[in-house]
Every structure is written in structure tokens, then in C-alpha cells.
Design a protein around this motif. Structure first.
Motif, PDB file in Angstrom:
ATOM      1  N   GLN A 243       1.063  -4.227 -43.869  1.00 20.91           N
ATOM      2  CA  GLN A 243       0.856  -3.103 -42.962  1.00 20.91           C
ATOM      3  C   GLN A 243       0.336  -1.873 -43.687  1.00 20.91           C
ATOM      4  N   SER A 244       0.709  -1.693 -44.948  1.00 21.11           N
ATOM      5  CA  SER A 244       0.189  -0.560 -45.720  1.00 21.11           C
ATOM      6  C   SER A 244      -1.317  -0.680 -45.901  1.00 21.11           C
ATOM      7  N   ILE A 245      -1.768  -1.895 -46.229  1.00 21.25           N
ATOM      8  CA  ILE A 245      -3.212  -2.118 -46.365  1.00 21.25           C
ATOM      9  C   ILE A 245      -3.911  -1.919 -45.024  1.00 21.25           C
ATOM     10  N   SER A 246      -3.303  -2.453 -43.970  1.00 16.66           N
ATOM     11  CA  SER A 246      -3.882  -2.313 -42.628  1.00 16.66           C
ATOM     12  C   SER A 246      -3.954  -0.855 -42.209  1.00 16.66           C
ATOM     13  N   ASN A 247      -2.902  -0.081 -42.487  1.00 18.76           N
ATOM     14  CA  ASN A 247      -2.894   1.339 -42.139  1.00 18.76           C
ATOM     15  C   ASN A 247      -3.977   2.095 -42.889  1.00 18.76           C
ATOM     16  N   ARG A 248      -4.155   1.764 -44.163  1.00 15.23           N
ATOM     17  CA  ARG A 248      -5.176   2.447 -44.947  1.00 15.23           C
ATOM     18  C   ARG A 248      -6.572   2.170 -44.399  1.00 15.23           C
ATOM     19  N   LEU A 249      -6.829   0.907 -44.063  1.00 10.99           N
ATOM     20  CA  LEU A 249      -8.144   0.551 -43.525  1.00 10.99           C
ATOM     21  C   LEU A 249      -8.381   1.203 -42.167  1.00 10.99           C
ATOM     22  N   ASN A 250      -7.357   1.212 -41.329  1.00 15.63           N
ATOM     23  CA  ASN A 250      -7.511   1.828 -40.006  1.00 15.63           C
ATOM     24  C   ASN A 250      -7.654   3.335 -40.098  1.00 15.63           C
ATOM     25  N   ASN A 251      -6.955   3.958 -41.028  1.00 15.05           N
ATOM     26  CA  ASN A 251      -7.113   5.405 -41.220  1.00 15.05           C
ATOM     27  C   ASN A 251      -8.529   5.746 -41.663  1.00 15.05           C
ATOM     28  N   GLU A 252      -9.073   4.909 -42.528  1.00 15.40           N
ATOM     29  CA  GLU A 252     -10.459   5.133 -42.959  1.00 15.40           C
ATOM     30  C   GLU A 252     -11.420   4.974 -41.788  1.00 15.40           C
ATOM     31  N   GLY A 253     -11.162   3.956 -40.938  1.00  9.15           N
ATOM     32  CA  GLY A 253     -12.029   3.737 -39.776  1.00  9.15           C
ATOM     33  C   GLY A 253     -11.954   4.886 -38.784  1.00  9.15           C
ATOM     34  N   PHE A 254     -10.742   5.363 -38.494  1.00  2.45           N
ATOM     35  CA  PHE A 254     -10.591   6.492 -37.574  1.00  2.45           C
ATOM     36  C   PHE A 254     -11.202   7.762 -38.162  1.00  2.45           C
TER      37      PHE A 254
END
Length: 320
Positions: A243-254
């Protein structure tokens, strides 16, 4: 104009009655509790009472069972009082325009919605607490596992020691305190199931259910749950990393969407003026009239939808 006047009258009457309730709240509640004392045992066992009890336990710190019961009955009475008052007020103005049956039907739906507002506010508070407490998974399970090994596989002593070591800011610490008190006093298997169900309800995640099952097996069957606790910690660690990796990728996308959209829009204006010979007035006129206005509204709706999706994604509970 008549509808507006009626609406203002409804609000005024409602505020007056609500003010009367708050002024005489203690007297009204005491009178209510006195009149329903003969139904106390039946009401206490009802699923509504039990659900509200778990709801209040999860949200508020209660010092005693009497205080908890008082809060539940006060909430139930307040909801019934709001329902009756709002129904009578709305029914009065509907009855002036329609027959009795139509007035009742038209009054029920808005009355139910308004009277359930306190319950929905409690549910929102509960979800916020569940969201924050779910992120304490690794802290809680690791501490209980360590204390379980120290205290020779005694789960109750492990929970007590974990409570002492956990910081007071940990939300689950309060749930563990109540669980510890219940585990020391239970007499039957049903009481054990009930107190663990109450513990699970407060967080409502898969990892808390697995932890609760481990505690249950340890107490009922006297099993060594070291393996299950260790496996749970490993699973939580894996999900946490994912989830940490997923959050980082989604934060970059947003972030790209937030900062690139205005830049691209301004670049489009510059290109239109410099390379295609348009002027700003014509572009803005086309943008906010006819087909351009429709596209602008669609873009705005999608933009707001993205923000809502981002908020919901970041507000989700930690679970697997």
C-alpha cells in the motif's frame, strides 16, 4: 412565496421545540427512563440497543455500564423526540393542502431523513475512528505478539502488558482496555464471543478479526497462537509495503493531474493566440457559450469527481 413562508414557520417551530428539549433535557430523559423501566430487560436485549451500545463504546470513552446505558437511552429518546416533532410540524402544513393519507405519506420520508441525522453523524465519527485505528495494525499485533512470548503464552497478561506499553494516543489501546476487563469477567462462551465481537466492531477490519480469532482459540482451546500471530504480522507488513508503494504512485498521478491541467489549459490559450490567430475574447466567448460551455461543465464535473475519488482513496481503511 407561500412555500417559503411555510418553510420559515417549520424551521421556527422546530427550533422552539428543540430549545425546549435542550432546556429540560434532564427532566425529559429521566421521565422517559422512569416510564420504560418495566421494559428495561427486553429493550436491553434488542438488537437496536446492542448495536447502539457497540457504537457508543467504539466512539466514546465510558467509565461505567450505567453511563453507557444512559447515553444509549438518551440517544434513542432524542431520535424518537425529533421524529415526532418534525413529523407533526411537516404534517400540519401538508394537511392544509392535501388529505390525511397524502399528508402522512409526504411527511414520513423527510421526517425519517431528519431524525436519522444524529445516527448518520455517529456512523461518520465511527468510520473516521475505524480509518485511523486500522492503521495501527502493525503496532498492536507486534506488541501483543512480543508480550505473548514474554508472558509464556498467556494472552490476557499479554494484553495487559501491551496496554501499559502502548502510547495513550493509540486509539486501539482504549479498545484493548475494555477487552481486557471483559476477558477477566466472562463466564460463558457466549459472553466471550460477545466481548470479542464488540472488539472487532470497533475497528471492523480483517486483521482485527484474525487477531480476535487468535485470542478466541487461545482462551477456549488453550492453543499456542504464536504461529498465527507471527503470520498475521508478516501479512500486515507485506500489505503495508504494497500500500505504501501504491500510495506513492497514486500521489504522483494525482499531483500530475493537479499541476498539468492548468499548465495545459494556459498553453492551449497561448497556442491559439500566437499560432492560430485567435484572440482571448473569442476564445473565452466560445468557451462559455453553446457547445464550449457544455464541454467546460463536463470537464468541471470530472475534475471535481477526481478530487472526490482522491479523497475517498486516501480515506480508506488499512486492510487486506
Amino acid at each position: 412565496m407561500i412555500i417559503l413562508i411555510n418553510l420559515i414557520n417549520v424551521i421556527i417551530y422546530f427550533l422552539i421545540l428543540l430549545g425546549i428539549y435542550f432546556i429540560f433535557e434532564n427532566s425529559i430523559v429521566n421521565c422517559f427512563n422512569k416510564n420504560i423501566r418495566f421494559l428495561y430487560k427486553k429493550r436491553k436485549k434488542s438488537w437496536i440497543f446492542l448495536y447502539l451500545q457497540k457504537l457508543f463504546i467504539s466512539i466514546y470513552e465510558t467509565d461505567s455500564e450505567k453511563e453507557l446505558e444512559s447515553k444509549v437511552y438518551t440517544f434513542m429518546f432524542s431520535t424518537i423526540f425529533i421524529f415526532i416533532v418534525v413529523f407533526l410540524v411537516i404534517f400540519k402544513y401538508n394537511f392544509m393542502l392535501k388529505n390525511i393519507l397524502a399528508s402522512i405519506l409526504n411527511s414520513i420520508i423527510p421526517t425519517c431523513i431528519i431524525s436519522l441525522i444524529p445516527f448518520f453523524s455517529l456512523r461518520i465519527k465511527l468510520y473516521e475512528l475505524q480509518k485511523n485505528s486500522s492503521k495501527e495494525a502493525l503496532i498492536i499485533t507486534s506488541e501483543i505478539f512480543n508480550q505473548y512470548k514474554i508472558y509464556n503464552n498467556n494472552i490476557i497478561e499479554a494484553i495487559d502488558a501491551s496496554i501499559k506499553n502502548l502510547d495513550k494516543s493509540i486509539i486501539c489501546r482504549r479498545y484493548l482496555i475494555r477487552l481486557s476487563m471483559k476477558l477477566k469477567d466472562y463466564r460463558t462462551d457466549k459472553e466471550l464471543y460477545d466481548c470479542l465481537d464488540e472488539f472487532v466492531f470497533a475497528v471492523n477490519t480483517n486483521w482485527i478479526k484474525m487477531l480476535s480469532d487468535s485470542i478466541l482459540f487461545s482462551l477456549l482451546n488453550n492453543l499456542d497462537i504464536s504461529l498465527s500471530l507471527g503470520g498475521l504480522i508478516e501479512q500486515i507488513g507485506t500489505i503495508n509495503q504494497t500500500q505504501s508503494i501504491s500510495n506513492r504512485l497514486n500521489n504522483e498521478g494525482f499531483a500530475m493531474g493537479k499541476y498539468l491541467a492548468p499548465v495545459l489549459y494556459i498553453s492551449l490559450l497561448v497556442i491559439s493566440v500566437k499560432m492560430m490567430g485567435f484572440n482571448i475574447q473569442d476564445i473565452l466567448y466560445c468557451q462559455f457559450t453553446g457547445q464550449g460551455l457544455k464541454f467546460f461543465i463536463i470537464i468541471l464535473i470530472l475534475f471535481i469527481g477526481c478530487y472526490i475519488a482522491e479523497y475517498l482513496y486516501k480515506s480508506r481503511k488499512f486492510d487486506f
